[in-house]
Scaffold this active site. Sequence first.
Site, PDB file in Angstrom:
ATOM      1  CB  SER A 166       0.543  -9.094  -8.252  1.00 19.63           C
ATOM      2  OG  SER A 166       0.581  -9.799  -7.171  1.00 19.63           O
ATOM      3  CG  ASN A 174      -6.817  -2.280  -0.194  1.00 21.27           C
ATOM      4  OD1 ASN A 174      -6.936  -1.832   0.783  1.00 21.27           O
ATOM      5  ND2 ASN A 174      -7.087  -3.656  -0.500  1.00 21.27           N
TER       6      ASN A 174
END
Length: 249
Positions: free
Chosen positions: A213, A9
């Site tokens: 993350s 993304n």
Amino acid sequence: MRTPFIAGNWKMNMTAAEAEAFCKELKELYKKQGEVKTAICAPFVRLAELVEYFKGTEIKVGAQNCHFEDSGAFTGEVSVPMLEELGIDYCIIGHSERREYFAETDETVNKKLVRLFASSILPILCVGEKLEERDAGKEKEVVGAQIRKDLEGLTAENVKALTIAYEPIWAIGTGRTASPEQAEEMCGYIRSVVGEMFDAETAEAVTIQYGGSMKPANASDLMAMEDIDGGLIGGASLKAQDFNQIIEF
Ligand code: PGA
């Protein structure tokens, strides 16, 4: 068995020159032919270029949003038929940043999912709880409610082709990853909600990614969990080497 699915993304990043360099490098590094599904979800203005760069490879291209109407007075928006013309394969829907900054609701998310399932583009639906919701022990309540509202009116066939990305908001862009056990607990829970709404076969088939993350250093531990079928990768999808290392988890 579910095929692992690693999607990048890019968010609002990557100039034309940066994107070109990234695609060239990723194509050279990419060795996982047939073993994983891979996609890059890019800003609208990059999509046509990426489709061109990745032609003849297994790397697919996705958008990060769409409108649920096909045309009309919606300044600044892009419709599903417009995206279909580009030949892209995926579209992220309901990312927490869109829910927070662009007034995306479960109602608009649901309309977008319904519209995409009438097209050739498959949605990647994002759900996830805020830090204060997790601290209050409400993560299952919040995510369960999102899933129930977002998937309303979809068929079991739709959901078998769907990707759901579980992205705890406290782990997005913060460097703070959910532990593999925390992520697995929530991905397993999402699968159980899908099972309650549809049936066991649909729950078994739906692809569930973890996002927040995820990076080369933690990808293999996350991917080893039974209900985690892939990752939605933000920051680490901006460097071809990092992204490829995650693909190779
Ligand atoms: P991150 O973003 O990998 O930078 O935490 C993930 C996402 O928001 O999809």
